[in-house]
Structures are given as structure tokens and as C-alpha cells.
Design a protein around this motif. Sequence first.
Motif, PDB file in Angstrom:
ATOM      1  N   ASN A   7      21.960  42.505  49.500  1.00 55.52           N
ATOM      2  CA  ASN A   7      21.615  42.269  48.093  1.00 55.52           C
ATOM      3  C   ASN A   7      22.767  42.514  47.125  1.00 55.52           C
ATOM      4  O   ASN A   7      22.549  42.662  45.930  1.00 55.52           O
ATOM      5  N   LEU A   8      24.004  42.550  47.621  1.00 52.51           N
ATOM      6  CA  LEU A   8      25.161  42.715  46.746  1.00 52.51           C
ATOM      7  C   LEU A   8      26.081  41.495  46.793  1.00 52.51           C
ATOM      8  O   LEU A   8      27.227  41.557  46.355  1.00 52.51           O
ATOM      9  N   GLY A   9      25.585  40.386  47.314  1.00 54.20           N
ATOM     10  CA  GLY A   9      26.373  39.164  47.359  1.00 54.20           C
ATOM     11  C   GLY A   9      26.351  38.447  46.023  1.00 54.20           C
ATOM     12  O   GLY A   9      25.760  38.911  45.045  1.00 54.20           O
ATOM     13  N   VAL A  10      27.028  37.297  45.969  1.00 54.87           N
ATOM     14  CA  VAL A  10      27.093  36.492  44.752  1.00 54.87           C
ATOM     15  C   VAL A  10      26.784  35.036  45.088  1.00 54.87           C
ATOM     16  O   VAL A  10      27.041  34.579  46.193  1.00 54.87           O
ATOM     17  N   GLU A  11      26.248  34.317  44.102  1.00 59.19           N
ATOM     18  CA  GLU A  11      25.916  32.910  44.301  1.00 59.19           C
ATOM     19  C   GLU A  11      27.018  31.979  43.817  1.00 59.19           C
ATOM     20  O   GLU A  11      27.038  30.804  44.170  1.00 59.19           O
ATOM     21  N   PHE A  12      27.932  32.497  42.996  1.00 58.44           N
ATOM     22  CA  PHE A  12      28.931  31.668  42.333  1.00 58.44           C
ATOM     23  C   PHE A  12      30.291  32.345  42.458  1.00 58.44           C
ATOM     24  O   PHE A  12      30.402  33.560  42.265  1.00 58.44           O
ATOM     25  N   HIS A  13      31.306  31.578  42.777  1.00 56.34           N
ATOM     26  CA  HIS A  13      32.636  32.164  42.995  1.00 56.34           C
ATOM     27  C   HIS A  13      33.187  32.852  41.748  1.00 56.34           C
ATOM     28  O   HIS A  13      33.965  33.801  41.844  1.00 56.34           O
ATOM     29  N   SER A  14      32.771  32.426  40.561  1.00 53.61           N
ATOM     30  CA  SER A  14      33.256  33.048  39.324  1.00 53.61           C
ATOM     31  C   SER A  14      32.435  34.268  38.912  1.00 53.61           C
ATOM     32  O   SER A  14      32.600  34.789  37.806  1.00 53.61           O
ATOM     33  N   ALA A  15      31.566  34.741  39.789  1.00 50.57           N
ATOM     34  CA  ALA A  15      30.781  35.945  39.515  1.00 50.57           C
ATOM     35  C   ALA A  15      31.518  37.203  39.969  1.00 50.57           C
ATOM     36  O   ALA A  15      30.966  38.292  39.948  1.00 50.57           O
ATOM     37  N   VAL A  16      32.796  37.058  40.362  1.00 49.86           N
ATOM     38  CA  VAL A  16      33.616  38.179  40.836  1.00 49.86           C
ATOM     39  C   VAL A  16      34.928  38.168  40.064  1.00 49.86           C
ATOM     40  O   VAL A  16      35.516  37.110  39.847  1.00 49.86           O
ATOM     41  N   ILE A  17      35.387  39.350  39.653  1.00 52.29           N
ATOM     42  CA  ILE A  17      36.666  39.473  38.945  1.00 52.29           C
ATOM     43  C   ILE A  17      37.370  40.747  39.394  1.00 52.29           C
ATOM     44  O   ILE A  17      36.735  41.762  39.619  1.00 52.29           O
ATOM     45  N   LYS A  18      38.676  40.648  39.531  1.00 59.04           N
ATOM     46  CA  LYS A  18      39.485  41.818  39.877  1.00 59.04           C
ATOM     47  C   LYS A  18      40.056  42.401  38.590  1.00 59.04           C
ATOM     48  O   LYS A  18      40.600  41.672  37.754  1.00 59.04           O
ATOM     49  N   THR A  19      39.912  43.706  38.425  1.00 62.34           N
ATOM     50  CA  THR A  19      40.424  44.393  37.244  1.00 62.34           C
ATOM     51  C   THR A  19      41.330  45.531  37.698  1.00 62.34           C
ATOM     52  O   THR A  19      41.421  45.824  38.888  1.00 62.34           O
ATOM     53  N   ALA A  20      41.955  46.190  36.743  1.00 64.13           N
ATOM     54  CA  ALA A  20      42.775  47.355  37.068  1.00 64.13           C
ATOM     55  C   ALA A  20      41.914  48.512  37.570  1.00 64.13           C
ATOM     56  O   ALA A  20      42.401  49.399  38.276  1.00 64.13           O
TER      57      ALA A  20
END
Length: 183
Positions: A87-100
Amino acid sequence: FIANVKYTTDGGNLQNFGDQIRYSQINKFLTFPEFNFINIGVNDGESFIRLEAFADRLLAFKERTLYIINIGGGSDTQWFLESEHKNLGVEFHSAVIKTALGVCWVNKNGLYLYDGSKITNLQTKILESEWSGFVNADTMIGYEPTHKHLVVVRDAAASGATSGDAYVYSFITNSFTFVEDMV
């Protein structure tokens, strides 16, 4: 690293490898031989949506599942699956971001941060029913580093009246602001 790729077989047929992660050889970037692969969650009905690296971990997101792979070893024989999170997956590739601060992602269950050691759900202030109604298959996330804000945009694909609505999360105050028609 690449995942969810299609290859043309020796017979000329196009074959999809949705459950497979492939990796390049050392100093041979963009070369992904058939023997350099990691199979995780094979035949589970999900395909990989996004890969993101942080520290010495590879976060491999499927539609409903997140796999954290430790790639800190000197060679691929030392890599291992560190954890699996349903239940921690994503449906859309832009639903993930890398930050500092780490890798952040959004889904119907919450807004998450992986800091290299643990996963934290940042979304504890908005009613679950409101949040799950806001997030959809095209929800995207962005990061504004000056003020340390995450921006969760309702719908990246649609052009409806509410598609540009967004929640802005502040890492400084640990609070949310709803912005109507932000985009």
C-alpha cells in the motif's frame, strides 16, 4: 537502473518485462544486458512505475507496493531486498520526487518521506476520506527547496475545474495549505 521495459527478442517479438529491474554494467551506461536483472514481486499483477535512488538504496515503486533495495555493496552479488511495503506504491511516475530531505511520494493512503532509514507519513492532518478523494491516478508532486515545500497537485492530466487544486506541505511548520486552482 531501468524497470518495466520492453525488449525485442531474438525472434523479433516485443516482450514486456514489467516485473524486472535491469542495470547497466560498470562504465557502460545505457547498456542493459539481459543477464543484468533483478526480479522482485514477479507475477504479482503489478508493474514498476518509478525507480528512485537515495543514499545507498533503490526505491522501486509498483502500483501498490514499494520495494527498498540495498545497493550499497560493491557488486550486484551484495545487493539485497531490504524491505517490502504494501500500500505504499504509486500509480503515476510523477507522484515521486527526490528532495534534499529524502524521497517523497503521494498516494491515496498518504504523503510519505523516506529519509534513508525510515518511512514517515507526513499526511496526518487531513481527513482520510478527503485525502483519498483528492488523490487520483494522475496526482503529481513537486518540491520547492527555498521554503521546503512539497506541492501535491490533484490531477496532472485533466483540464477540469478542480484539476489544478493543490495541497502545499511545509516541512518547516509541518502543516498543509489548500490552494484552489494553483496550476
